[in-house]
Design a protein around this motif. Sequence first.
Motif, PDB file in Angstrom:
ATOM      1  N   PRO A   1      13.955  36.242  -7.324  1.00 32.09           N
ATOM      2  CA  PRO A   1      12.749  36.323  -6.488  1.00 32.09           C
ATOM      3  C   PRO A   1      11.553  35.518  -6.996  1.00 32.09           C
ATOM      4  O   PRO A   1      10.567  35.369  -6.291  1.00 32.09           O
ATOM      5  CB  PRO A   1      12.422  37.820  -6.510  1.00 32.09           C
ATOM      6  N   VAL A   2      11.623  35.006  -8.232  1.00 24.52           N
ATOM      7  CA  VAL A   2      10.462  34.281  -8.758  1.00 24.52           C
ATOM      8  C   VAL A   2      10.769  32.812  -9.062  1.00 24.52           C
ATOM      9  O   VAL A   2      10.140  32.187  -9.912  1.00 24.52           O
ATOM     10  CB  VAL A   2       9.895  34.979 -10.023  1.00 24.52           C
ATOM     11  N   ALA A   3      11.751  32.252  -8.345  1.00 27.40           N
ATOM     12  CA  ALA A   3      12.129  30.854  -8.594  1.00 27.40           C
ATOM     13  C   ALA A   3      11.102  29.878  -7.992  1.00 27.40           C
ATOM     14  O   ALA A   3      11.021  28.734  -8.409  1.00 27.40           O
ATOM     15  CB  ALA A   3      13.514  30.570  -8.009  1.00 27.40           C
ATOM     16  N   LEU A   4      10.319  30.338  -7.033  1.00 33.96           N
ATOM     17  CA  LEU A   4       9.295  29.506  -6.389  1.00 33.96           C
ATOM     18  C   LEU A   4       9.858  28.182  -5.861  1.00 33.96           C
ATOM     19  O   LEU A   4       9.422  27.094  -6.255  1.00 33.96           O
ATOM     20  CB  LEU A   4       8.146  29.222  -7.355  1.00 33.96           C
ATOM     21  N   PRO A   5      10.835  28.270  -4.960  1.00 34.79           N
ATOM     22  CA  PRO A   5      11.391  27.034  -4.401  1.00 34.79           C
ATOM     23  C   PRO A   5      10.404  26.371  -3.442  1.00 34.79           C
ATOM     24  O   PRO A   5       9.689  27.052  -2.711  1.00 34.79           O
ATOM     25  CB  PRO A   5      12.622  27.521  -3.634  1.00 34.79           C
ATOM     26  N   HIS A   6      10.353  25.043  -3.490  1.00 33.23           N
ATOM     27  CA  HIS A   6       9.551  24.279  -2.539  1.00 33.23           C
ATOM     28  C   HIS A   6      10.471  23.746  -1.453  1.00 33.23           C
ATOM     29  O   HIS A   6      11.015  22.652  -1.570  1.00 33.23           O
ATOM     30  CB  HIS A   6       8.844  23.127  -3.238  1.00 33.23           C
ATOM     31  N   VAL A   7      10.631  24.533  -0.404  1.00 33.55           N
ATOM     32  CA  VAL A   7      11.504  24.132   0.700  1.00 33.55           C
ATOM     33  C   VAL A   7      10.916  22.870   1.348  1.00 33.55           C
ATOM     34  O   VAL A   7       9.708  22.785   1.552  1.00 33.55           O
ATOM     35  CB  VAL A   7      11.621  25.277   1.725  1.00 33.55           C
ATOM     36  N   PRO A   8      11.766  21.861   1.641  1.00 37.73           N
ATOM     37  CA  PRO A   8      11.263  20.595   2.180  1.00 37.73           C
ATOM     38  C   PRO A   8      10.437  20.783   3.449  1.00 37.73           C
ATOM     39  O   PRO A   8      10.717  21.664   4.262  1.00 37.73           O
ATOM     40  CB  PRO A   8      12.534  19.802   2.480  1.00 37.73           C
TER      41      PRO A   8
ATOM     42  N   TYR B   1       0.830  -1.196   0.000  1.00 43.01           N
ATOM     43  CA  TYR B   1       0.000   0.000   0.000  1.00 43.01           C
ATOM     44  C   TYR B   1       0.868   1.252   0.000  1.00 43.01           C
ATOM     45  O   TYR B   1       2.075   1.201   0.260  1.00 43.01           O
ATOM     46  CB  TYR B   1      -0.873   0.023   1.263  1.00 43.01           C
ATOM     47  N   VAL B   2       0.235   2.375  -0.275  1.00 40.85           N
ATOM     48  CA  VAL B   2       0.819   3.684   0.034  1.00 40.85           C
ATOM     49  C   VAL B   2      -0.166   4.439   0.930  1.00 40.85           C
ATOM     50  O   VAL B   2      -1.374   4.320   0.772  1.00 40.85           O
ATOM     51  CB  VAL B   2       1.115   4.530  -1.230  1.00 40.85           C
ATOM     52  N   ASP B   3       0.389   5.187   1.878  1.00 37.67           N
ATOM     53  CA  ASP B   3      -0.382   6.147   2.673  1.00 37.67           C
ATOM     54  C   ASP B   3       0.189   7.526   2.370  1.00 37.67           C
ATOM     55  O   ASP B   3       1.417   7.705   2.372  1.00 37.67           O
ATOM     56  CB  ASP B   3      -0.238   5.869   4.185  1.00 37.67           C
ATOM     57  N   ALA B   4      -0.677   8.501   2.111  1.00 36.46           N
ATOM     58  CA  ALA B   4      -0.215   9.866   1.883  1.00 36.46           C
ATOM     59  C   ALA B   4      -0.873  10.794   2.896  1.00 36.46           C
ATOM     60  O   ALA B   4      -2.081  10.710   3.133  1.00 36.46           O
ATOM     61  CB  ALA B   4      -0.547  10.311   0.466  1.00 36.46           C
ATOM     62  N   VAL B   5      -0.057  11.664   3.489  1.00 35.03           N
ATOM     63  CA  VAL B   5      -0.554  12.680   4.417  1.00 35.03           C
ATOM     64  C   VAL B   5      -0.558  14.008   3.669  1.00 35.03           C
ATOM     65  O   VAL B   5       0.494  14.597   3.453  1.00 35.03           O
ATOM     66  CB  VAL B   5       0.357  12.774   5.671  1.00 35.03           C
ATOM     67  N   PRO B   6      -1.746  14.490   3.248  1.00 34.41           N
ATOM     68  CA  PRO B   6      -1.786  15.754   2.513  1.00 34.41           C
ATOM     69  C   PRO B   6      -1.572  16.927   3.472  1.00 34.41           C
ATOM     70  O   PRO B   6      -2.166  16.954   4.552  1.00 34.41           O
ATOM     71  CB  PRO B   6      -3.217  15.814   1.946  1.00 34.41           C
ATOM     72  N   VAL B   7      -0.709  17.852   3.084  1.00 30.14           N
ATOM     73  CA  VAL B   7      -0.436  18.999   3.969  1.00 30.14           C
ATOM     74  C   VAL B   7      -0.448  20.311   3.189  1.00 30.14           C
ATOM     75  O   VAL B   7      -0.211  20.334   1.972  1.00 30.14           O
ATOM     76  CB  VAL B   7       0.934  18.864   4.695  1.00 30.14           C
ATOM     77  N   ARG B   8      -0.739  21.394   3.902  1.00 31.02           N
ATOM     78  CA  ARG B   8      -0.543  22.746   3.392  1.00 31.02           C
ATOM     79  C   ARG B   8       0.717  23.301   4.047  1.00 31.02           C
ATOM     80  O   ARG B   8       0.954  23.047   5.239  1.00 31.02           O
ATOM     81  CB  ARG B   8      -1.719  23.654   3.770  1.00 31.02           C
ATOM     82  N   VAL B   9       1.519  24.036   3.298  1.00 37.25           N
ATOM     83  CA  VAL B   9       2.762  24.583   3.848  1.00 37.25           C
ATOM     84  C   VAL B   9       2.820  26.089   3.609  1.00 37.25           C
ATOM     85  O   VAL B   9       2.174  26.601   2.686  1.00 37.25           O
ATOM     86  CB  VAL B   9       3.999  23.925   3.187  1.00 37.25           C
ATOM     87  N   ASP B  10       3.623  26.773   4.432  1.00 38.56           N
ATOM     88  CA  ASP B  10       3.861  28.194   4.164  1.00 38.56           C
ATOM     89  C   ASP B  10       5.089  28.339   3.259  1.00 38.56           C
ATOM     90  O   ASP B  10       5.657  27.346   2.796  1.00 38.56           O
ATOM     91  CB  ASP B  10       3.971  28.985   5.471  1.00 38.56           C
ATOM     92  N   GLU B  11       5.502  29.573   3.025  1.00 28.98           N
ATOM     93  CA  GLU B  11       6.578  29.819   2.050  1.00 28.98           C
ATOM     94  C   GLU B  11       7.915  29.211   2.451  1.00 28.98           C
ATOM     95  O   GLU B  11       8.759  28.950   1.607  1.00 28.98           O
ATOM     96  CB  GLU B  11       6.747  31.322   1.851  1.00 28.98           C
ATOM     97  N   ALA B  12       8.094  29.019   3.760  1.00 29.92           N
ATOM     98  CA  ALA B  12       9.353  28.447   4.232  1.00 29.92           C
ATOM     99  C   ALA B  12       9.272  26.930   4.392  1.00 29.92           C
ATOM    100  O   ALA B  12      10.200  26.314   4.906  1.00 29.92           O
ATOM    101  CB  ALA B  12       9.762  29.101   5.553  1.00 29.92           C
ATOM    102  N   GLY B  13       8.148  26.337   3.935  1.00 28.80           N
ATOM    103  CA  GLY B  13       8.019  24.890   4.000  1.00 28.80           C
ATOM    104  C   GLY B  13       7.451  24.369   5.305  1.00 28.80           C
ATOM    105  O   GLY B  13       7.337  23.149   5.482  1.00 28.80           O
ATOM    106  N   VAL B  14       7.077  25.246   6.221  1.00 27.03           N
ATOM    107  CA  VAL B  14       6.489  24.808   7.491  1.00 27.03           C
ATOM    108  C   VAL B  14       5.078  24.279   7.243  1.00 27.03           C
ATOM    109  O   VAL B  14       4.274  24.943   6.572  1.00 27.03           O
ATOM    110  CB  VAL B  14       6.427  25.971   8.501  1.00 27.03           C
ATOM    111  N   VAL B  15       4.784  23.095   7.771  1.00 26.94           N
ATOM    112  CA  VAL B  15       3.441  22.533   7.635  1.00 26.94           C
ATOM    113  C   VAL B  15       2.478  23.322   8.527  1.00 26.94           C
ATOM    114  O   VAL B  15       2.668  23.413   9.741  1.00 26.94           O
ATOM    115  CB  VAL B  15       3.428  21.040   8.024  1.00 26.94           C
ATOM    116  N   THR B  16       1.441  23.882   7.910  1.00 23.21           N
ATOM    117  CA  THR B  16       0.452  24.648   8.677  1.00 23.21           C
ATOM    118  C   THR B  16      -0.835  23.857   8.890  1.00 23.21           C
ATOM    119  O   THR B  16      -1.513  24.054   9.885  1.00 23.21           O
ATOM    120  CB  THR B  16       0.110  25.961   7.950  1.00 23.21           C
TER     121      THR B  16
END
Lengths: 178, 178, 178, 178
Positions: free
Chosen positions: B86-93, A28-43
């Motif tokens: 400024p417009v590279a739109l990086p997806h930080v992990p 199987y696969v399990d996926a946890v869908p997340v929203r992130v901010d610009e710095a990649g922090v899961v919100t």
Amino acid sequence: MTETTETAPGWLAPEELETVRGRMPILYVDAVPVRVDEAGVVTHIGLLLRIGSDGTISRALVSGRVLLYERVRDALVRHLEKDLGPVALPHVPVSPQPFTIAEYFPTPGVTPYHDPRQHAVSLAYIVPVAGDCRPRQDALDLIWFTPEEAASPQVQQEMTGGQGLLLKQALAHVGRLP
Amino acid sequence: MTETTETAPGWLAPEELETVRGRMPILYVDAVPVRVDEAGVVTHIGLLLRIGSDGTISRALVSGRVLLYERVRDALVRHLEKDLGPVALPHVPVSPQPFTIAEYFPTPGVTPYHDPRQHAVSLAYIVPVAGDCRPRQDALDLIWFTPEEAASPQVQQEMTGGQGLLLKQALAHVGRLP
Amino acid sequence: MTETTETAPGWLAPEELETVRGRMPILYVDAVPVRVDEAGVVTHIGLLLRIGSDGTISRALVSGRVLLYERVRDALVRHLEKDLGPVALPHVPVSPQPFTIAEYFPTPGVTPYHDPRQHAVSLAYIVPVAGDCRPRQDALDLIWFTPEEAASPQVQQEMTGGQGLLLKQALAHVGRLP
Amino acid sequence: MTETTETAPGWLAPEELETVRGRMPILYVDAVPVRVDEAGVVTHIGLLLRIGSDGTISRALVSGRVLLYERVRDALVRHLEKDLGPVALPHVPVSPQPFTIAEYFPTPGVTPYHDPRQHAVSLAYIVPVAGDCRPRQDALDLIWFTPEEAASPQVQQEMTGGQGLLLKQALAHVGRLP
């Protein structure tokens, strides 16, 4: 963990699936869908809402089988599209390494994960989604929770088979366990 | 690994930096910019092109110091914006876990990584970028390579300080080492 | 990737295995046995030596199926004991997270991994072994190679199905890719 | 997070350390000592017991600075030996990849980690120890807890600076979060 209903290469008729289930662990696969901010922090974490035939509410991760001759990444994309709709814009991880594996046993207590139907081994991934989610199939809705809400007893008790724990492991992995 | 030139909280005057360099390992981040397809497969790796005062060409990852009171994620965002525009739109992990660490020593051979100026320990991340990259500062250009090209002897010998190896480790992590 | 021959719960008769193989991806584990120094640096990698019926030499990782109702860790222990003997003293990783997964397809080229018999998905782990290795079953010997030797063209070409690449990914993960 | 008191290459006099602390993030390692069973399952976590000058009990992970010109692995070995004694037989991880990083800020709330003295960034590792632990220096004792005990409110409230959370992240990583 729900079954796909589409007919595709690798798809099994129900009686074939039953035959295999009693013989081998199912991937199987399990996926946890997340929203992130610009710095990649899961919100926020997205959980599917399902209502059982008896009216009970349950919340679930995106989950499903890997089919014969299907890459794990393609299984992730397929299940995400199935559960979140065609414009969710999921960012499937660049690395095939899952953040953990969940071993679902039909006998409770062997591991923290339980599936009465089968022995399933699931590769678990965290998937940022950037687009608009429109649940399809048997899910009523997708609700976004903060990490604090997702780890709360209230949400945890609405998750089954150990998926609440898997969610907390995902929060720990992204540094957001409350 | 280049130094930031902006003045910001945590920024050090050159003589202060020299003082610290001789006393303690310096914390860095290395970012490997990548392009991905819809299933998350890495198709290209972005390398900065630099031309030395003697005309030698070198290729580099996005790299730089973590400043005082700066989160590692914010350092990643800052260096990516500095080097890719400024417009590279990086997806930080989503996870703060680096895929590896690179320990740069001033003495060659202690580790595969070398920095004649200092002992630096770098947290290395793979960062999908979705937007338009416009290198700024001292980089002339950003060139996209396939995994095969990036691991080729020709590109590898244009990378310095062990960054060629770090790039190959990134390719291995995403399952794209040729 | 060899099959277990023992009779155990979860074990399948050959004809049952054939039935399942054509219907679903088969779950495997791959283990990379290593020797480490006191600081945890990998100094050697152990490869099994096999001689084919036509006299060709091949080298292989420890590998095999996960059985029905068997935990992944127990499958690792079982295959390590089967291939390295009872006093190898393997240190099975504390985390169930594999360092990568290898997707073996019967059609070459879908992924870098190939198994003509089946679609197998393998969870790959690096396993330090502290004891004395005495290969059993169909392996002739276990040979220890330095990272440089293991990544050399000579050893790489003696590995099949993409296991040479999997070995290089393991070396990258432990910071020992030459 | 305690300071080493030994004099060694890379060691700083207290006034030098103060000078650097105000200028740059300080690199640390955190180690979570664990006992494992034969299949690699974590059965116990070791926590150092300290009694403050006011009689308060606190429990801590093994933790300390990385010195100038010291490899991260050697810092791990040094701090483990300092805190657990010379016959603890720690199995330092084969991969330099930490399971997470902990960013300790002097201002509470920036991250879940807090150190009033400094901005420190710690690479966190899980380290199985096979031998006999005899705490030295300022630690009174090392106590082994089950995963359930370690995650309990009672033990968690005896840990400071966010190390309780770091411990729970370690438990999640090894699949043992209750």
